[in-house]
Design a protein around this motif. Structure first.
Motif, PDB file in Angstrom:
ATOM      1  N   CYS A 164       0.889  -1.244   0.004  1.00  0.00           N
ATOM      2  CA  CYS A 164      -0.129  -0.121   0.029  1.00  0.00           C
ATOM      3  C   CYS A 164       0.850   1.225   0.107  1.00  0.00           C
ATOM      4  N   CYS A 165       0.505   2.121  -0.850  1.00  0.00           N
ATOM      5  CA  CYS A 165       1.228   3.383  -0.874  1.00  0.00           C
ATOM      6  C   CYS A 165       0.406   4.846  -0.582  1.00  0.00           C
ATOM      7  N   ARG A 166       1.008   5.570   0.257  1.00  0.00           N
ATOM      8  CA  ARG A 166      -0.012   6.723   0.725  1.00  0.00           C
ATOM      9  C   ARG A 166       0.780   8.034   0.468  1.00  0.00           C
ATOM     10  N   LEU A 167       0.039   9.119   0.214  1.00  0.00           N
ATOM     11  CA  LEU A 167       0.591  10.377   0.308  1.00  0.00           C
ATOM     12  C   LEU A 167      -0.005  11.248   1.480  1.00  0.00           C
ATOM     13  N   GLY A 168       1.000  11.470   2.235  1.00  0.00           N
ATOM     14  CA  GLY A 168       0.575  12.442   3.471  1.00  0.00           C
ATOM     15  C   GLY A 168       1.243  13.763   3.474  1.00  0.00           C
ATOM     16  N   GLY A 169       0.833  14.603   4.376  1.00  0.00           N
ATOM     17  CA  GLY A 169       1.220  15.875   4.385  1.00  0.00           C
ATOM     18  C   GLY A 169       2.190  16.350   5.257  1.00  0.00           C
TER      19      GLY A 169
ATOM     20  N   HIS B 231      -5.805   8.862  -0.466  1.00  0.00           N
ATOM     21  CA  HIS B 231      -5.558  10.188  -0.012  1.00  0.00           C
ATOM     22  C   HIS B 231      -5.332  10.347   1.560  1.00  0.00           C
ATOM     23  N   GLY B 232      -4.555  11.028   2.065  1.00  0.00           N
ATOM     24  CA  GLY B 232      -4.487  11.473   3.465  1.00  0.00           C
ATOM     25  C   GLY B 232      -3.300  10.518   3.943  1.00  0.00           C
ATOM     26  N   THR B 233      -3.062  10.297   5.379  1.00  0.00           N
ATOM     27  CA  THR B 233      -2.284   9.500   5.971  1.00  0.00           C
ATOM     28  C   THR B 233      -2.255   8.316   6.375  1.00  0.00           C
ATOM     29  N   ASP B 234      -3.365   7.409   6.125  1.00  0.00           N
ATOM     30  CA  ASP B 234      -3.631   6.217   6.205  1.00  0.00           C
ATOM     31  C   ASP B 234      -4.562   5.828   5.300  1.00  0.00           C
ATOM     32  N   SER B 235      -4.783   4.158   5.440  1.00  0.00           N
ATOM     33  CA  SER B 235      -5.716   3.685   4.273  1.00  0.00           C
ATOM     34  C   SER B 235      -7.117   4.053   4.698  1.00  0.00           C
ATOM     35  N   ASP B 236      -7.642   4.564   5.683  1.00  0.00           N
ATOM     36  CA  ASP B 236      -9.053   4.757   5.693  1.00  0.00           C
ATOM     37  C   ASP B 236      -9.295   5.986   5.183  1.00  0.00           C
ATOM     38  N   GLY B 237      -8.301   6.663   4.185  1.00  0.00           N
ATOM     39  CA  GLY B 237      -8.510   7.798   3.414  1.00  0.00           C
ATOM     40  C   GLY B 237      -9.262   7.325   2.038  1.00  0.00           C
ATOM     41  N   PRO B 238      -9.981   8.482   1.523  1.00  0.00           N
ATOM     42  CA  PRO B 238     -10.526   8.092   0.145  1.00  0.00           C
ATOM     43  C   PRO B 238      -9.476   7.463  -0.912  1.00  0.00           C
ATOM     44  N   VAL B 239     -10.105   6.362  -1.634  1.00  0.00           N
ATOM     45  CA  VAL B 239      -9.273   5.350  -2.379  1.00  0.00           C
ATOM     46  C   VAL B 239      -8.902   6.185  -3.608  1.00  0.00           C
ATOM     47  N   ILE B 240      -7.799   6.407  -4.076  1.00  0.00           N
ATOM     48  CA  ILE B 240      -7.332   6.891  -5.247  1.00  0.00           C
ATOM     49  C   ILE B 240      -7.505   5.775  -6.538  1.00  0.00           C
ATOM     50  N   PHE B 241      -6.874   4.610  -5.980  1.00  0.00           N
ATOM     51  CA  PHE B 241      -7.216   3.413  -6.978  1.00  0.00           C
ATOM     52  C   PHE B 241      -6.910   2.198  -6.044  1.00  0.00           C
ATOM     53  N   GLY B 242      -7.464   1.019  -6.470  1.00  0.00           N
ATOM     54  CA  GLY B 242      -7.303  -0.123  -5.850  1.00  0.00           C
ATOM     55  C   GLY B 242      -7.461  -1.588  -6.714  1.00  0.00           C
ATOM     56  N   GLN B 243      -8.172  -2.600  -5.976  1.00  0.00           N
ATOM     57  CA  GLN B 243      -8.109  -3.624  -6.870  1.00  0.00           C
ATOM     58  C   GLN B 243      -9.396  -3.931  -6.847  1.00  0.00           C
TER      59      GLN B 243
END
Length: 341
Positions: free
Chosen positions: A38-43, A309-321
């Protein structure tokens, strides 16, 4: 997203180029996973970078004594960074408006991380001067984030207390080009009583600030099958953190990439030389070899299970499977590379 202020370079300079995320222990890292991670972009913070450095004022007037700090990676630029450490200290330059610039130059290699003499001195200055201090980084793209992380470890609030400028000493110097400071390694720094350096100091003091976002990138891999690799000091791939680390968080200034682009970077770091020109040829060669080996190409869908989006996997999904959810956005065509600018 994080922010910073940097001194900017020439206006109307080259178009935006690509930079690199900071590296753990100055090594490049990559996620290698048979089972996707999992890859996430944070602030984060906003800093200033570039040849338009920050034009500070104190009560409407510039300080008579301009304190400038420079942190150099001596190994950058075919060891040209060492020339800056031979400059007389402190290095004083007369400015056109009857002011003086006092330049303090330190090696980023000196001292333990979080306990470096140059940053302790910088902390004293920013705590008492009341304005952002122009801080020059001598090195490549990774060195910029190295210096920024060290400043933060010394309790310096970089978004408000520092203005960054760059002396390009790396190979591509992508971020330096974006900021307007160019990409060519400076030469003959010590000649003619440091004439070239004096000219650089004048530019640093005249430069104006330009904001630049700094992102935090969090990458995690499958605990049982995934691995995070680094290119170590012996230029060999090794497990990051002795193979016990399955998650890493790194700052990003210009771009980060996943897939074939990163694979080229890994191979380049294994064969890096001390010559900027030779390194450009090495990068081109490794890129060509990687593209030719299309049978072994890495595909994003096999590397990354989801991005948020955000700092954890609970944020809105940009893409998934699709096996995670029927209505989750998916990548088209399972591309070989994914780049974030």
């Amino acid at each position: 997203q994080s922010s910073a202020r940097a001194l900017g370079g020439r206006r109307g300079g080259p178009p935006p180029a690509r930079g690199r995320p900071g590296r753990p222990d100055a090594s490049r890292s990559r996620a290698q996973a048979e089972s996707p991670g999992c890859c996430r972009l944070g602030g984060g913070r906003r800093r200033a970078f570039g040849d338009e450095m920050i034009n500070r004022e104190t009560n409407g007037a510039r300080p008579q004594k301009e304190e400038i700090f420079m942190f150099v990676n001596p190994k950058s630029g075919g060891n040209k960074g060492q020339d800056f450490l031979r400059v007389p200290h402190p290095f004083v330059v007369d400015l056109p408006d009857n002011r003086q610039a006092h330049v303090h130059i330190y090696s980023l290699l000196d001292g333990e991380s979080g306990n470096k003499e140059g940053f302790k001195r910088l902390k004293q200055v920013v705590s008492t001067c009341g304005y952002p201090v122009r801080t020059i980084v001598g090195g490549g793209d990774g060195t910029v984030m190295w210096a920024d992380s060290e400043a933060a470890k010394h309790d310096i609030h970089t978004p408000t207390q520092l203005l960054y400028g760059i002396v390009p000493l790396g190979t591509g110097n992508d971020f330096s080009r974006v900021a307007g400071w160019g990409g060519k390694n400076p030469d003959k720094i010590l000649d003619k009583e440091c004439k070239l350096l004096r000219g650089l100091v004048l530019k640093w003091c005249e430069a104006e600030p330009r904001g630049h976002d700094v992102w935090q990138v969090s990458i995690s891999v499958d605990e049982s099958e995934g691995k995070i690799k680094v290119v170590d000091k012996s230029k060999e791939e090794s497990d990051f953190g002795d193979g016990t680390v399955n998650k890493v968080i790194l700052p990003m200034i210009n771009y980060f990439s996943i897939g074939q682009e990163s694979k080229v970077g890994i191979e380049f770091d294994k064969h890096r030389t001390k010559s900027q020109t030779c390194n450009l040829f090495v990068y081109a060669y490794e890129g060509l070899c990687t593209e030719i080996q299309c049978c072994t190409a890495q595909h994003i869908g096999n590397l990354v299970r989801s991005m948020h989006h955000g700092t954890d996997s609970d944020g809105p999904v940009i893409f998934g499977q699709s096996d995670d959810s029927d209505d989750v956005p998916e990548l088209r065509g399972n591309p070989e590379r994914l780049m974030f600018l």
